[in-house]
Motif scaffolding. Structure first.
Motif, PDB file in Angstrom:
ATOM      1  N   ALA A  99      -4.653   0.798  -4.201  1.00  6.52           N
ATOM      2  CA  ALA A  99      -5.385   1.825  -2.598  1.00  6.52           C
ATOM      3  C   ALA A  99      -4.322   2.855  -2.572  1.00  6.52           C
ATOM      4  O   ALA A  99      -5.352   3.696  -2.375  1.00  6.52           O
ATOM      5  CB  ALA A  99      -5.957   0.044  -1.788  1.00  6.52           C
ATOM      6  N   TYR A 137       0.593  -1.106  -0.162  1.00  5.72           N
ATOM      7  CA  TYR A 137       0.139   0.402   0.089  1.00  5.72           C
ATOM      8  C   TYR A 137       1.089   1.510   0.157  1.00  5.72           C
ATOM      9  O   TYR A 137       0.525   2.383  -0.697  1.00  5.72           O
ATOM     10  CB  TYR A 137      -1.170  -0.226   1.432  1.00  5.72           C
ATOM     11  CG  TYR A 137      -1.507   1.464   1.626  1.00  5.72           C
ATOM     12  CD1 TYR A 137      -2.739   1.586   1.016  1.00  5.72           C
ATOM     13  CD2 TYR A 137      -0.976   2.347   2.373  1.00  5.72           C
ATOM     14  CE1 TYR A 137      -3.576   2.911   0.696  1.00  5.72           C
ATOM     15  CE2 TYR A 137      -1.954   3.672   2.807  1.00  5.72           C
ATOM     16  CZ  TYR A 137      -2.612   3.355   2.098  1.00  5.72           C
ATOM     17  OH  TYR A 137      -3.634   5.064   2.553  1.00  5.72           O
ATOM     18  N   VAL A 194     -10.307  -0.780  -7.001  1.00  9.32           N
ATOM     19  CA  VAL A 194     -10.133  -0.344  -5.583  1.00  9.32           C
ATOM     20  C   VAL A 194     -11.425   0.497  -6.307  1.00  9.32           C
ATOM     21  O   VAL A 194     -11.886   0.889  -5.187  1.00  9.32           O
ATOM     22  CB  VAL A 194      -8.792  -0.105  -5.127  1.00  9.32           C
ATOM     23  CG1 VAL A 194      -8.723   0.898  -4.260  1.00  9.32           C
ATOM     24  CG2 VAL A 194      -8.723  -1.196  -5.058  1.00  9.32           C
ATOM     25  N   HIS A 195     -11.153   0.903  -7.949  1.00 14.30           N
ATOM     26  CA  HIS A 195     -12.404   2.445  -7.803  1.00 14.30           C
ATOM     27  C   HIS A 195     -13.656   1.792  -7.877  1.00 14.30           C
ATOM     28  O   HIS A 195     -14.409   2.763  -7.804  1.00 14.30           O
ATOM     29  CB  HIS A 195     -11.897   3.008  -9.306  1.00 14.30           C
ATOM     30  CG  HIS A 195     -12.327   3.758  -9.262  1.00 14.30           C
ATOM     31  ND1 HIS A 195     -12.100   5.082  -8.778  1.00 14.30           N
ATOM     32  CD2 HIS A 195     -13.560   4.349 -10.070  1.00 14.30           C
ATOM     33  CE1 HIS A 195     -12.946   5.958  -9.523  1.00 14.30           C
ATOM     34  NE2 HIS A 195     -13.450   5.856 -10.101  1.00 14.30           N
ATOM     35  N   GLY A 235     -13.713  -0.285  -3.036  1.00 17.00           N
ATOM     36  CA  GLY A 235     -13.579   0.516  -2.403  1.00 17.00           C
ATOM     37  C   GLY A 235     -12.675  -0.223  -1.616  1.00 17.00           C
ATOM     38  O   GLY A 235     -11.673  -1.533  -1.579  1.00 17.00           O
ATOM     39  N   PRO A 236     -13.287  -0.432  -0.555  1.00 12.96           N
ATOM     40  CA  PRO A 236     -12.203  -1.276   1.155  1.00 12.96           C
ATOM     41  C   PRO A 236     -12.811  -2.231   1.214  1.00 12.96           C
ATOM     42  O   PRO A 236     -12.260  -3.373   0.779  1.00 12.96           O
ATOM     43  CB  PRO A 236     -12.906  -0.331   2.199  1.00 12.96           C
ATOM     44  CG  PRO A 236     -13.669   0.985   1.770  1.00 12.96           C
ATOM     45  CD  PRO A 236     -14.141   0.554   1.068  1.00 12.96           C
ATOM     46  N   ARG A 254      -4.405   6.645  -3.567  1.00 10.00           N
ATOM     47  CA  ARG A 254      -4.745   7.378  -1.774  1.00 10.00           C
ATOM     48  C   ARG A 254      -5.998   6.889  -1.025  1.00 10.00           C
ATOM     49  O   ARG A 254      -6.580   7.927  -0.631  1.00 10.00           O
ATOM     50  CB  ARG A 254      -4.409   8.753  -2.458  1.00 10.00           C
ATOM     51  CG  ARG A 254      -2.917   9.050  -3.143  1.00 10.00           C
ATOM     52  CD  ARG A 254      -2.783  10.431  -3.669  1.00 10.00           C
ATOM     53  NE  ARG A 254      -3.173  11.203  -2.381  1.00 10.00           N
ATOM     54  CZ  ARG A 254      -3.502  12.570  -2.458  1.00 10.00           C
ATOM     55  NH1 ARG A 254      -3.437  12.871  -3.655  1.00 10.00           N
ATOM     56  NH2 ARG A 254      -3.333  13.608  -1.588  1.00 10.00           N
ATOM     57  N   MET A 255      -6.316   5.779  -1.321  1.00 12.76           N
ATOM     58  CA  MET A 255      -7.663   5.507   0.104  1.00 12.76           C
ATOM     59  C   MET A 255      -7.429   6.063   0.957  1.00 12.76           C
ATOM     60  O   MET A 255      -5.821   5.599   1.243  1.00 12.76           O
ATOM     61  CB  MET A 255      -8.040   3.975   0.326  1.00 12.76           C
ATOM     62  CG  MET A 255      -8.495   3.849   0.621  1.00 12.76           C
ATOM     63  SD  MET A 255      -9.129   1.751   1.158  1.00 12.76           S
ATOM     64  CE  MET A 255      -9.576   1.617  -0.524  1.00 12.76           C
ATOM     65  N   ARG A 286      -8.640   3.885   6.358  1.00 17.55           N
ATOM     66  CA  ARG A 286      -9.682   2.848   5.762  1.00 17.55           C
ATOM     67  C   ARG A 286      -9.383   1.726   5.335  1.00 17.55           C
ATOM     68  O   ARG A 286      -9.811   0.253   5.413  1.00 17.55           O
ATOM     69  CB  ARG A 286     -10.409   3.793   4.561  1.00 17.55           C
ATOM     70  CG  ARG A 286     -11.406   3.266   4.420  1.00 17.55           C
ATOM     71  CD  ARG A 286     -12.571   4.289   2.962  1.00 17.55           C
ATOM     72  NE  ARG A 286     -12.937   4.796   3.345  1.00 17.55           N
ATOM     73  CZ  ARG A 286     -12.920   6.450   2.906  1.00 17.55           C
ATOM     74  NH1 ARG A 286     -12.955   6.030   1.764  1.00 17.55           N
ATOM     75  NH2 ARG A 286     -13.545   7.295   3.832  1.00 17.55           N
ATOM     76  N   PHE A 287      -7.712   2.216   5.108  1.00 16.84           N
ATOM     77  CA  PHE A 287      -7.380   0.534   3.991  1.00 16.84           C
ATOM     78  C   PHE A 287      -6.976  -0.245   5.248  1.00 16.84           C
ATOM     79  O   PHE A 287      -7.013  -1.493   5.510  1.00 16.84           O
ATOM     80  CB  PHE A 287      -6.104   1.094   3.309  1.00 16.84           C
ATOM     81  CG  PHE A 287      -5.276  -0.206   2.942  1.00 16.84           C
ATOM     82  CD1 PHE A 287      -5.318  -0.667   1.830  1.00 16.84           C
ATOM     83  CD2 PHE A 287      -4.086  -0.284   4.170  1.00 16.84           C
ATOM     84  CE1 PHE A 287      -4.361  -1.763   1.466  1.00 16.84           C
ATOM     85  CE2 PHE A 287      -3.247  -1.618   3.625  1.00 16.84           C
ATOM     86  CZ  PHE A 287      -3.815  -2.354   2.568  1.00 16.84           C
TER      87      PHE A 287
END
Length: 193
Positions: free
Chosen positions: A106, A35, A81-82, A85-86, A110-111, A115-116
């Motif tokens: 992710a 990440y 991921v887009h 998401g999580p 820049r999640m 949250r990651f």
């Protein structure tokens, strides 16, 4: 050692809890390092956009990371991921082949780190339990079967060769340029004027 005592021990004599915590820590470290590598690439791209000039070593690094982030695997991870998401991060732990792409994606997107991390904990726990129980047991069982019988060893070798051949073939197909179908009309178009 009694049967009850044997049940409390897992990987090569380690207590099961220690084995699972070790696997959990290893997979968390791997995913979070990936990440942060993605975050580094995103920051480097932003920095490069703001500062067009830099030392030669920086330009080489930017070029190398741009090539890496443009691979089909990286694009697939970013797309997952887009879109999800999580949830994509959590489920990536239970897959083979897209884990690294999703974790780096992710970071590239820049999640937020919290949250990651929150998405990583259940996925990493599931991965640790799966590999610490069934996965390692299956590997040791296959090795014990192969070691006990020459036929078992042959079957294991053939299966390994099939997996390697499939992976190499698929990766070569992905690298080859997609050729357009040949044009069936070989004669030049006739212009009546």
């Amino acid at each position: 050692m009694t049967t009850e005592a044997m049940r409390a021990y897992g990987l090569d004599g380690l207590p099961v809890a220690v084995a699972l915590l070790s696997l959990f820590g290893i997979v968390m470290a791997r995913s979070h390092l990936t990440y942060w590598a993605g975050r580094g690439v995103a920051r480097g791209a932003r920095f490069e956009g703001e500062h067009r000039h830099g030392p030669a070593w920086w330009q080489r690094t930017v070029d190398r990371t741009a090539r890496m982030s443009a691979t089909p695997s990286a694009r697939r991870g970013v797309a997952l991921v887009h879109r999800w998401g999580p949830v994509a991060v959590t489920l990536a732990y239970l897959t083979v082949g897209v884990q690294t792409a999703v974790f780096a994606g992710a970071g590239l997107l820049r999640m937020p780190y919290l949250r990651f991390t929150l998405a990583s904990v259940p996925g990493a726990a599931a991965w640790a339990v799966a590999w610490g129980t069934v996965g390692i047991g299956a590997v040791w069982g296959a090795l014990a079967l192969a070691a006990g019988s020459p036929w078992g060893l042959l079957v294991l070798a053939v299966a390994a060769a099939a997996v390697v051949t499939t992976v190499v073939t698929l990766s070569r197909r992905r690298r080859e340029p997609q050729l357009a179908p040949p044009d069936t009309d070989l004669a030049p178009a006739h212009d009546p004027t």
